[in-house]
Design an enzyme around this catalytic site. Structure first.
Site, PDB file in Angstrom:
ATOM      1  N   TYR A  40      -5.089  15.254  -5.802  1.00 11.57           N
ATOM      2  CA  TYR A  40      -6.282  15.651  -5.051  1.00 11.57           C
ATOM      3  C   TYR A  40      -6.799  16.958  -5.626  1.00 11.57           C
ATOM      4  CZ  TYR A  40      -9.435  15.309  -1.074  1.00 11.57           C
ATOM      5  OH  TYR A  40     -10.556  15.179  -0.298  1.00 11.57           O
ATOM      6  N   LYS A  95      -4.623 -13.535   2.884  1.00 15.52           N
ATOM      7  CA  LYS A  95      -5.180 -13.712   1.540  1.00 15.52           C
ATOM      8  C   LYS A  95      -4.767 -12.542   0.645  1.00 15.52           C
ATOM      9  CE  LYS A  95      -8.208 -16.472  -0.624  1.00 15.52           C
ATOM     10  NZ  LYS A  95      -8.445 -17.898  -0.417  1.00 15.52           N
TER      11      LYS A  95
END
Length: 443
Positions: A40, A95
């Site tokens: 970050y 999925k």
């Protein structure tokens, strides 16, 4: 297990531990102050600046190249129908599990709300506008469980507007898998696809798209009769959508029983037990029957075979010749992502069908046989995986847990993408690529 046992186990599976079926894991360490500074601020600014200067480097510095959005509005979920986006979320999570398990593709389930018309059905314009805004984040879009007829407009418009693959699995997944099974079933029966008469029961997304795809593969449009809940789709009916009207024919047939007489191939995307043994007996000699209604097929295999069917397939894993979409979309997206394809076109879909058809006809290596025996012990005990090559009535399509499936499909799809001009990356050695995918998934 009975229905109550299945219900209890399925609910516990989804609820126990962490609710749901997916989580997010970091691909880089974040254990020290230096790691944090790189992951970050301030380090993250560096790839941001690189991407601003060279937008194509987004594929190098982010996970976009291996990330698919699984998008639904919950209007056509499995056989449950229009149950809404919240109720459809477990399917989209499932999925995502299959993408990861079978192809090492990361995916995010996105169930859309407030995209419905006054009747509570899919508003194509709203879904198109929403999905096209996702493009900077994902390498591909898998549309799922969006009701017809809106699903046709949604996919076709997004394919034109977006520069990443857009694939509606309910339309094309079943078409790709079932075509592979048809290719091999016709080897068993000795018939040619261009001479076969087709009867398709169910004229929603799957039935329409499968019929179109078989025609692309050589079947003749004039040899199709489609049926919906109101009977044969014929000229003169005033209740047809444009997609159904495309297949309207001049015929005296009014019912499925009328239409199926003399047919070589029956495909069901419809309702349980709507085909009888007597109806099968009226078909052409050696008919092929793929009864794909779930969980109860249009006709059970033993009944169809006893009535004279030559090859029978269903959507179920407890019968031979399972027509399961997991044989398709993981490998299709793996190949498309690996060449950074801009589309999943007809050439790539046909290549996927050919890959599955050729694989089912190949001898089963000892290592693969061991994997299949663990996944399908009853089939192994029956000698199903002892094949030394060639197809037979019980094996016109590979099994989903066959470890050769995704690498082979990915290879053929990537090759077709390069040949048809939609690939942005080139794979020079396809043999090495197929091997590398197998090794990646083996880990």
């Amino acid at each position: 297990m009975n229905k109550e046992e299945l219900r209890a186990k399925a609910l516990a599976y989804h609820k126990d531990g962490k609710p749901g079926k997916i989580t997010v894991n970091a691909s880089k360490p974040c254990e020290t102050a230096e790691d944090l500074a790189l992951a970050y601020t301030p380090g993250v600014a560096q790839p941001c600046l690189e991407i601003r200067e060279k937008p194509e480097t987004v594929w190098e510095y982010t996970s976009r190249g291996n990330l698919v959005a699984v998008v639904s509005d919950g209007t056509a979920v499995l056989g449950l129908g229009n149950i809404g986006p919240e109720a459809g979320l477990p399917v989209m999570e499932g999925k995502a599990v299959l993408f990861k398990r079978f192809a090492d593709i990361d995916s995010v389930p996105i169930c859309l709300g407030r995209v419905f018309n006054e009747k509570g059905r899919s508003d194509a314009a709203k879904i198109i506008e929403t999905v096209e805004r996702l493009e900077p984040t994902f390498g591909g879009i898998n549309l799922e469980d969006i009701g017809a007829p809106a699903c046709f407009e949604i996919e076709q418009t997004l394919k034109k507007r977006m520069n990443i693959p857009v694939f509606h699995d309910d339309q094309h997944g079943t078409a790709i898998i079932s075509l592979a099974a048809i290719i091999n079933a016709l080897k068993v029966t000795g018939k040619k696809i261009e001479e076969c008469r087709f009867v398709v029961n169910g004229a929603g997304a799957a039935g329409i798209s499968c019929s179109r795809f078989y025609i692309t593969a050589g079947a003749k449009r004039e040899n199709f009769i489609l049926c919906d809940s109101k009977g044969v789709i014929r000229k003169g009916r005033t209740d047809l959508t444009p997609e159904k009207a495309e297949f309207a024919v001049e015929t005296e047939a009014r019912t499925l029983a009328d239409a199926i007489k003399g047919a070589d191939i029956f495909l069901g995307f419809s309702a349980p037990n709507c085909v009888t043994a007597e109806m099968v007996k009226t078909m052409a000699p050696g008919p092929v029957i793929f009864a794909m209604a779930n969980p109860v097929p249009e006709i059970f295999p033993d009944v169809a075979l006893a009535a004279g069917a030559a090859v029978v397939g269903t959507g179920r894993s407890d019968f031979p010749n399972q027509i399961n979409n997991v044989l398709g979309f993981p490998g299709i997206f793996r190949g498309a992502l690996d060449v950074r394809a801009k589309d999943i076109n007809e050439a790539m879909k046909l290549a996927a069908s050919q890959a599955l058809a050729e694989l089912a006809a190949e001898p089963v290596p000892a290592g693969v046989k061991k994997v299949l025996a663990e996944a399908y012990p009853a089939d192994a005990a029956a000698g199903m995986f002892d094949s030394k090559g060639g197809v037979n009535v019980n094996c016109v399509i590979p099994k989903p847990f066959d470890p050769r499936v995704v690498p082979r499909v990915a290879r053929r799809v990537a090759e077709a993408a390069m040949k048809s001009g939609v690939a942005q990356l080139d794979i020079g050695d396809l043999d090495a690529y197929e091997k590398s995918v197998a090794e990646r998934l083996g880990k």
